[in-house]
Design a protein around this motif. Sequence first.
Motif, short mmCIF file in Angstrom:
data_model
loop_
_atom_site.label_atom_id
_atom_site.label_comp_id
_atom_site.label_asym_id
_atom_site.label_seq_id
_atom_site.Cartn_x
_atom_site.Cartn_y
_atom_site.Cartn_z
N UNK A 2 -6.14 9.06 -3.30
CA UNK A 2 -6.71 8.34 -2.23
C UNK A 2 -7.01 8.98 -1.03
N UNK A 3 -8.17 8.60 -0.82
CA UNK A 3 -8.74 9.32 0.33
C UNK A 3 -9.24 8.27 1.45
N UNK A 4 -8.43 8.25 2.45
CA UNK A 4 -8.74 7.15 3.65
C UNK A 4 -9.73 7.70 4.37
N UNK A 5 -10.34 6.50 4.98
CA UNK A 5 -11.43 6.74 6.15
C UNK A 5 -11.29 5.50 6.93
N UNK A 6 -11.05 6.07 8.45
CA UNK A 6 -11.20 4.99 9.40
C UNK A 6 -12.46 4.32 9.44
N UNK A 51 1.16 8.59 -7.60
CA UNK A 51 1.70 8.42 -9.10
C UNK A 51 1.47 6.80 -9.32
N UNK A 52 0.50 6.45 -10.11
CA UNK A 52 0.23 5.28 -10.47
C UNK A 52 -0.33 5.26 -11.95
N UNK A 57 -3.50 -0.04 -9.99
CA UNK A 57 -2.09 -0.11 -9.35
C UNK A 57 -2.44 0.48 -8.02
N UNK A 58 -3.07 1.58 -7.88
CA UNK A 58 -3.11 2.54 -6.78
C UNK A 58 -3.87 1.73 -5.61
N UNK A 59 -5.07 0.97 -5.93
CA UNK A 59 -5.60 -0.05 -4.90
C UNK A 59 -4.70 -0.77 -4.49
N UNK A 60 -3.89 -1.54 -5.49
CA UNK A 60 -2.98 -2.42 -4.68
C UNK A 60 -1.96 -1.78 -3.76
#
Length: 93
Positions: A2-6, A51-52, A57-60
């Motif tokens: 999961x790569x987050x971006x503001x 770990x999903x 599931x990872x998105x949730x």
Amino acid sequence: MAIGTLDAPMTPEQRQEIMPKEVPHTLRLYLEGKIEQFWFRADTGPIFLMNAESVEEAKAIVDDMPLVTGGLMKYQLWPVGPLAPLGLLIQGR
């Protein structure tokens, strides 16, 4: 992964309000085994090895994080797994 971006840089007020919620939330996910490893890139944001059972599931999980629920961050999800072709190197497989 999961790569987050503001969506935009946080104001000092936003940072002061949301980070006291985001940090413990992230730590709980780590201690629960949902986040296995994490890194930070200054040009994008947090990167989680999760770990999903599925991308859904990872998105949730990430959609429930305070920065996301606050409308400040989005995550791009990439399914990853073991490097399966290495199994070809094992005799008898």
